[in-house]
Design a protein around this motif. Structure first.
Motif, PDB file in Angstrom:
ATOM      1  N   GLY A  94      12.997   0.851  -5.587  1.00  0.00           N
ATOM      2  CA  GLY A  94      12.913  -0.541  -5.991  1.00  0.00           C
ATOM      3  C   GLY A  94      12.154  -1.399  -4.989  1.00  0.00           C
ATOM      4  O   GLY A  94      11.700  -0.922  -3.947  1.00  0.00           O
ATOM      5  N   SER A  95      12.041  -2.681  -5.313  1.00  0.00           N
ATOM      6  CA  SER A  95      11.290  -3.591  -4.448  1.00  0.00           C
ATOM      7  C   SER A  95      12.041  -4.887  -4.167  1.00  0.00           C
ATOM      8  O   SER A  95      11.475  -5.833  -3.644  1.00  0.00           O
ATOM      9  CB  SER A  95       9.929  -3.912  -5.081  1.00  0.00           C
ATOM     10  N   ARG A  96      13.320  -4.926  -4.545  1.00  0.00           N
ATOM     11  CA  ARG A  96      14.160  -6.096  -4.273  1.00  0.00           C
ATOM     12  C   ARG A  96      14.980  -5.873  -3.021  1.00  0.00           C
ATOM     13  O   ARG A  96      15.368  -4.749  -2.706  1.00  0.00           O
ATOM     14  CB  ARG A  96      15.137  -6.315  -5.433  1.00  0.00           C
TER      15      ARG A  96
ATOM     16  N   SER B  40       8.425   1.876  -4.985  1.00  0.00           N
ATOM     17  CA  SER B  40       9.131   1.047  -5.964  1.00  0.00           C
ATOM     18  C   SER B  40       9.872   1.874  -7.010  1.00  0.00           C
ATOM     19  O   SER B  40      11.019   1.582  -7.353  1.00  0.00           O
ATOM     20  CB  SER B  40       8.161   0.097  -6.667  1.00  0.00           C
ATOM     21  N   ARG B  41       9.219   2.903  -7.540  1.00  0.00           N
ATOM     22  CA  ARG B  41       9.832   3.690  -8.613  1.00  0.00           C
ATOM     23  C   ARG B  41      11.129   4.341  -8.146  1.00  0.00           C
ATOM     24  O   ARG B  41      12.084   4.464  -8.931  1.00  0.00           O
ATOM     25  CB  ARG B  41       8.862   4.776  -9.094  1.00  0.00           C
TER      26      ARG B  41
ATOM     27  N   GLY C  42       9.530  -1.060  -1.941  1.00  0.00           N
ATOM     28  CA  GLY C  42       8.460  -1.649  -2.740  1.00  0.00           C
ATOM     29  C   GLY C  42       7.196  -0.810  -2.665  1.00  0.00           C
ATOM     30  O   GLY C  42       7.174   0.300  -2.121  1.00  0.00           O
TER      31      GLY C  42
ATOM     32  N   GLU D 117      17.927  -1.938  -8.702  1.00  0.00           N
ATOM     33  CA  GLU D 117      17.648  -3.366  -8.846  1.00  0.00           C
ATOM     34  C   GLU D 117      18.502  -4.041  -9.915  1.00  0.00           C
ATOM     35  O   GLU D 117      18.490  -5.273 -10.023  1.00  0.00           O
ATOM     36  CB  GLU D 117      16.164  -3.578  -9.142  1.00  0.00           C
TER      37      GLU D 117
ATOM     38  N   HIS E 265       8.537  -9.534  -2.414  1.00  0.00           N
ATOM     39  CA  HIS E 265       9.498  -8.429  -2.401  1.00  0.00           C
ATOM     40  C   HIS E 265      10.921  -8.948  -2.251  1.00  0.00           C
ATOM     41  O   HIS E 265      11.874  -8.250  -2.515  1.00  0.00           O
ATOM     42  CB  HIS E 265       9.207  -7.480  -1.233  1.00  0.00           C
TER      43      HIS E 265
ATOM     44  N   GLY F 189      14.710   3.410  -8.712  1.00  0.00           N
ATOM     45  CA  GLY F 189      14.338   2.030  -8.417  1.00  0.00           C
ATOM     46  C   GLY F 189      14.900   1.005  -9.380  1.00  0.00           C
ATOM     47  O   GLY F 189      15.485  -0.005  -8.967  1.00  0.00           O
ATOM     48  N   ASP F 190      14.757   1.246 -10.682  1.00  0.00           N
ATOM     49  CA  ASP F 190      15.224   0.270 -11.675  1.00  0.00           C
ATOM     50  C   ASP F 190      16.737   0.107 -11.637  1.00  0.00           C
ATOM     51  O   ASP F 190      17.266  -1.000 -11.761  1.00  0.00           O
ATOM     52  CB  ASP F 190      14.788   0.687 -13.083  1.00  0.00           C
TER      53      ASP F 190
END
Length: 339
Positions: free
Chosen positions: A142-144, A138-139, A134, A120, A26, A116-117
Motif C-alpha cells: 500500500g501507499s497510505r 504499492s501493490r 508506495g 489500506e 503518500h 496493499g489494498d
C-alpha cells in the motif's frame, strides 16, 4: 549559507532522492476510509471481543500515546508523564479510537503478497522502522501511512547525524545513513512519526525534529509516555520484544481490531520460496540468534491469533493459508535457528 524557503528545500529534497511524487501524497490525513471499500479486511476471521478487551486491559498504562498537534514547532514541544501537565500544555492529544488497524511489518514475505489494498482498508495504517512504501511497493504494502515508527538504531543514527554534520550542510550533501533516514522520513509527509520507546530520549528526539525542520521535513510527532516493554515481558516471557510487538501492545489502546501484515521471521515461505529479510532492501539477518529471537516471538503472535486477539496475514494472493503452520514452515523455523 543563505536559507531557502521551506517549500523550495522540500522540492530539492524530492528531486535529490528521485521521489516520483510529493511525499504528502503518500500520507494519510487520518480520515476513516469509506466503509463500502472495506469488504476484504472485514471478511478476515472474526476476532474474539473478550480476548481483545483482555489484551487492552493488560497493556493499559496511565497515559496513552501522545500526538503533537499540527503547527507546534519542534523548539516549543514539551513532553511529560504527568497528565495534569500534559493537559495544561495543550500540545498533544491521544489517538482517536478506531475500529480497524493495519500494522505493517517489513518481512520479505510481503513481496508478491498483493496485500496493499487490504492494508489500506483499515481505519489506521501503522508502519514500522521507517520502511519504504508506495511506488513500486504499492501493490504489496500500500501507499497510505498514519503512523510510522523508528527503532533505537535509527534513532541513534539520526542523533549522530546532528553531531557529525554541520547544521548548514545542504540537503544534497547529506551522506550515508543520514541521507537514507532523511529520505524515508520525507516519504511520510505530515503523517505521524512515532518513537515508541518511552520518554528518556525526548530531548534528543526534539533535536532530530529541529534538524529535519531545517530541510522542510515536518512530520507530526508522537511519543509513548509509559514504555510497554515490561508489560510485554511479563505477559509473554519475551526478553527483548521487537518494535512490532511493542507497537501492537500500544495500539490495543486505540484499535478494536488489529491485523498484522509482514511479520514472518523465516527464510522460506510455505511454498518453499526464498524470502528477503526486508521487502525493500538487501539486508541480511540470522533470525535464530538476533536480539529479538524473532521465531519465538512469532509463536506469541500465533498464540494471540489462535485466541482471536489479532489476525496475522502474510499472503493476500491466496498462494497459501495464512493460518496454517505447514510442515514446510516448521522446517523453515528450524532453519532460522541453524543459520
Amino acid at each position: 549559507m543563505v536559507l531557502v524557503a521551506a517549500g523550495t528545500i522540500l522540492v530539492s529534497l524530492m528531486s535529490l532522492l528521485n521521489l516520483n511524487s510529493n511525499p504528502i501524497q503518500h500520507a494519510s490525513k487520518y480520515i476513516l476510509p469509506n466503509s463500502s471499500t472495506r469488504h476484504q479486511l472485514l471478511s478476515l476471521p472474526v476476532l474474539n471481543t473478550d480476548v481483545v478487551s483482555e489484551m487492552r486491559r493488560k497493556f493499559l498504562v496511565p497515559m496513552d500515546v501522545q500526538i503533537f498537534r499540527r503547527g507546534i514547532p519542534p523548539k516549543r514541544m514539551e513532553a511529560s508523564k504527568k497528565q495534569k501537565k500534559v493537559f495544561r500544555l495543550k500540545q498533544t492529544h491521544s489517538p482517536h479510537k478506531v475500529d480497524t488497524c493495519s500494522i505493517v511489518g517489513n518481512s520479505g514475505v510481503l513481496l508478491d503478497s498483493a496485500c496493499g489494498d487490504i492494508i489500506e482498508e483499515a481505519d489506521v495504517v501503522i508502519r514500522v522502522n521507517l520502511a519504504l512504501f508506495g511506488g513500486e511497493f504499492s501493490r504489496d504494502v500500500g501507499s497510505r501511512v498514519d503512523f510510522m515508527t523508528l527503532n533505537g538504531k535509527q534513532f541513534e543514527a539520526l542523533d549522530a547525524c546532528i553531531n557529525q554534520q554541520n547544521a548548514s550542510v545542504a540537503i544534497d550533501e547529506l551522506q550515508g545513513k543520514c541521507r537514507n533516514w532523511v529520505h524515508n522520513i520525507a516519504l511520510i509527509g505530515d503523517s505521524i512519526l512515532w518513537y515508541h520507546k518511552g520518554m528518556k530520549t525526548f530531548r534528543q528526539m526534539k533535536s532530530i525534529l529541529i534538524y529535519l525542520d531545517k530541510y522542510g521535513i515536518r512530520p507530526r510527532y508522537a511519543y509513548t509516555p509509559y514504555d510497554v516493554v515490561n508489560n510485554i515481558r511479563r505477559l509473554f516471557n519475551v526478553s527483548d520484544p521487537s518494535a512490532g510487538l511493542q507497537v501492537y501492545a500500544s495500539a490495543t489502546q486505540f484499535c478494536s481490531r488489529i491485523t498484522l501484515f509482514g511479520f514472518y521471521p523465516f527464510y522460506k515461505d510455505p511454498t518453499n520460496r526464498t524470502l528477503k529479510y526486508h521487502y525493500f532492501d538487501k539486508a541480511r539477518i540470522n533470525f535464530g540468534s538476533n536480539l529479538h529471537h524473532m521465531p519465538n516471538e512469532y509463536k506469541v503472535l500465533q498464540q494471540l491469533e489462535d485466541r482471536g486477539a489479532i489476525r496475522v496475514v502474510n499472503d493476500c494472493a491466496k498462494k497459501w493459508d495464512n493460518r496454517t503452520l505447514t510442515t514446510n514452515n516448521r522446517s523453515t523455523e528450524e532453519d532460522a535457528h541453524s543459520h
